[in-house]
Design an enzyme around this catalytic site. Structure first.
Site, PDB file in Angstrom:
ATOM      1  N   TRP A 102      21.019 -50.310  71.499  1.00 43.64           N
ATOM      2  CA  TRP A 102      21.857 -49.920  70.359  1.00 43.64           C
ATOM      3  C   TRP A 102      23.082 -49.142  70.795  1.00 43.64           C
ATOM      4  O   TRP A 102      24.168 -49.338  70.275  1.00 43.64           O
ATOM      5  CB  TRP A 102      21.048 -49.164  69.297  1.00 43.64           C
ATOM      6  CG  TRP A 102      20.202 -50.118  68.501  1.00 43.64           C
ATOM      7  CD1 TRP A 102      18.835 -50.142  68.431  1.00 43.64           C
ATOM      8  CD2 TRP A 102      20.655 -51.216  67.676  1.00 43.64           C
ATOM      9  NE1 TRP A 102      18.425 -51.185  67.630  1.00 43.64           N
ATOM     10  CE2 TRP A 102      19.507 -51.855  67.158  1.00 43.64           C
ATOM     11  CE3 TRP A 102      21.910 -51.720  67.343  1.00 43.64           C
ATOM     12  CZ2 TRP A 102      19.577 -52.968  66.312  1.00 43.64           C
ATOM     13  CZ3 TRP A 102      21.988 -52.838  66.501  1.00 43.64           C
ATOM     14  CH2 TRP A 102      20.836 -53.433  66.002  1.00 43.64           C
ATOM     15  N   ASP A 172      23.678 -41.711  66.036  1.00 41.38           N
ATOM     16  CA  ASP A 172      23.044 -42.795  65.290  1.00 41.38           C
ATOM     17  C   ASP A 172      21.556 -42.447  65.189  1.00 41.38           C
ATOM     18  O   ASP A 172      20.830 -42.498  66.176  1.00 41.38           O
ATOM     19  CB  ASP A 172      23.253 -44.114  66.052  1.00 41.38           C
ATOM     20  CG  ASP A 172      22.569 -45.299  65.386  1.00 41.38           C
ATOM     21  OD1 ASP A 172      21.867 -45.106  64.375  1.00 41.38           O
ATOM     22  OD2 ASP A 172      22.746 -46.431  65.889  1.00 41.38           O
ATOM     23  N   LYS A 196      14.906 -48.385  58.204  1.00 43.54           N
ATOM     24  CA  LYS A 196      13.861 -48.038  59.164  1.00 43.54           C
ATOM     25  C   LYS A 196      12.952 -46.966  58.577  1.00 43.54           C
ATOM     26  O   LYS A 196      11.768 -47.164  58.423  1.00 43.54           O
ATOM     27  CB  LYS A 196      14.452 -47.526  60.482  1.00 43.54           C
ATOM     28  CG  LYS A 196      15.107 -48.500  61.467  1.00 43.54           C
ATOM     29  CD  LYS A 196      15.628 -49.761  60.995  1.00 43.54           C
ATOM     30  CE  LYS A 196      16.156 -50.752  62.015  1.00 43.54           C
ATOM     31  NZ  LYS A 196      17.312 -50.406  62.803  1.00 43.54           N
TER      32      LYS A 196
HETATM   33  C1  LIG Z   1      18.548 -51.098  63.262  1.00 40.09           C
HETATM   34  C2  LIG Z   1      19.525 -50.253  63.995  1.00 40.09           C
HETATM   35  C3  LIG Z   1      20.909 -50.482  63.919  1.00 40.09           C
HETATM   36  C4  LIG Z   1      21.510 -51.651  63.168  1.00 40.09           C
HETATM   37  O1  LIG Z   1      21.344 -51.548  61.822  1.00 40.09           O
HETATM   38  P1  LIG Z   1      21.962 -52.661  60.847  1.00 40.09           P
HETATM   39  O2  LIG Z   1      21.585 -52.136  59.516  1.00 40.09           O
HETATM   40  O3  LIG Z   1      21.329 -53.968  61.176  1.00 40.09           O
HETATM   41  O4  LIG Z   1      23.420 -52.681  61.037  1.00 40.09           O
HETATM   42  C5  LIG Z   1      21.757 -49.639  64.613  1.00 40.09           C
HETATM   43  N1  LIG Z   1      21.280 -48.612  65.330  1.00 40.09           N
HETATM   44  C6  LIG Z   1      19.954 -48.359  65.417  1.00 40.09           C
HETATM   45  C7  LIG Z   1      19.483 -47.202  66.224  1.00 40.09           C
HETATM   46  C8  LIG Z   1      19.043 -49.179  64.758  1.00 40.09           C
HETATM   47  O5  LIG Z   1      17.725 -48.925  64.841  1.00 40.09           O
END
Ligand SMILES: *Cc1c(COP(=O)(O)O)cnc(C)c1O
Length: 360
Positions: A102, A172, A196
């Site tokens: 990521w 993030d 998530k």
């Molecule tokens: C799932 C995830 C993303 C991407 O999320 P989207 O909603 O598909 O854009 C980005 N960063 C992390 C850490 C993730 O777990």
């Protein structure tokens, strides 16, 4: 009706109590005679839901008064572009720390908008750890330092917060937000896609310090412009109303569980149970350095990968679903977010032991 144990990395399991309440309120929310999905985002009912959801999130995180909550769209991947667009004015580059798939994606996307400097990378070691903070090559003039607090695919998590001095730290937290208390004041900006650990896909939560609202590049679209959205209370465009409502139910559920300290204790216990099982059997292997193992996403490999299909088949028969690893990693991955009950991890551990006894 049988509910399975869903170990999906995302969209992921939601608390059953939340789904039940949403079901009960589906046709008629609190006597309004309509579903939340059908409400005007500017009507009294939805404005109330919106305000309560923000207030509950603020309370859960003990959010300092100089931070704003934005409810946006675009997800984590959208934020990879939205963050540099909003923070780059007056700066020539941004620092990124590369701890997995990521953060790698974040770096590549940011490169469209900015010079990017990779301050530290764990790529050469196969992304099995967080590079020690004192090895980071930070630029005192960078617009910000970006980290991925929990690498959902690799299973690496920051267990401490780096000190980036006067340069704002951007994280993030898509896959570990609300899994433990966080000292928000150490960060300039935190973002997370909801699917998530919060609610349905479609909602992106941004926590941003006031003084970072006015650093956007002129090209920044209004729908993603932190200052414009903050001034409009995230209603500059139609927000993802139903996702906000479900997030609100999850926040209330978290408060009823005892808040983030209680969730951290539960998440620690769940992760310890699973990692201990993996470490104590020659049948399995966890690829991540112990101190940096994620409490949310637990990748592991069977010692004999020829047994992968049989393992997954047996898991499915026991209602343990979505254990297949990410396509980039192979092997297995168990995602055990807030909504995964201890009983789900216990059932997985019992199966892991049974499978090891049969094939070990
Ligand atoms: C799932 C995830 C993303 C991407 O999320 P989207 O909603 O598909 O854009 C980005 N960063 C992390 C850490 C993730 O777990």
């Amino acid at each position: 009706m049988t509910r399975v144990f869903n170990f999906s990395a995302g969209p992921a399991a939601l608390p059953e109590a939340v789904l039940r309440q949403a079901g009960e309120e589906m046709l008629d929310w609190h006597g309004a005679g309509l579903s939340v999905m059908e409400m005007s985002h500017r009507g009294r009912e939805f404005m109330g839901i919106h305000a309560q959801t923000q207030a509950d999130l603020r309370e859960l995180l003990a959010l300092p008064a100089n931070y704003r909550i934005l409810f946006l769209q675009g997800g984590g991947i959208g934020m990879n572009a939205i963050v540099p667009m909003n923070l780059l004015r007056g700066a020539h580059s941004a620092d990124y720390v590369d701890t997995g798939e990521w953060s790698k994606r974040s770096i590549n996307e940011a490169g469209k908008y900015s010079a990017v400097s990779v301050a530290a990378s764990a790529a050469a070691q196969g992304y099995d750890h967080v590079p020690s903070f004192d090895s980071w090559q930070l630029d005192a003039h960078a617009a910000y330092v970006h980290i991925c607090a929990n690498e959902t695919i690799n299973g690496v998590e920051f267990n401490a917060t780096p000190d980036t001095g006067a340069v704002p730290l951007v994280a993030d937290m898509s896959s570990n937000i609300l899994s433990r208390p966080v000292d928000v004041a150490r960060y300039g900006l935190i973002y997370a896609g909801a699917q998530k650990n919060i609610g349905p896909a479609g909602l992106t939560i941004v926590l941003v310090r006031d003084d970072l609202l006015d650093r956007a590049l002129p090209i920044t679209p209004s729908a993603f412009h932190f200052r414009e959205q903050a001034d409009a209370d995230s209603m500059l465009n139609t927000p993802p109303t139903y996702a906000i409502y479900i997030a609100g139910l999850v926040f209330r559920w978290l408060k009823a569980q005892g808040g983030l300290a209680a969730m951290e204790a539960r998440n620690r216990a769940k992760a310890a149970l699973l990692y201990d099982c993996l470490d104590n059997s020659p049948c399995y292997r966890s690829p991540i350095v112990k101190a940096d193992r994620s409490r949310m996403n637990v990748p592991f490999h069977l010692h004999d990968s020829r047994l992968d299909a049989a393992f997954l088949q047996g898991a499915q028969e026991r209602s343990l679903l979505q254990l297949q690893g990410h396509r980039l990693q192979g092997g297995m991955r168990a995602s055990i977010y807030n909504a995964m009950p201890l009983e789900g991890v216990q059932a997985l551990v019992a199966y892991l032991q049974e499978f090891a006894a049969r094939h070990g």
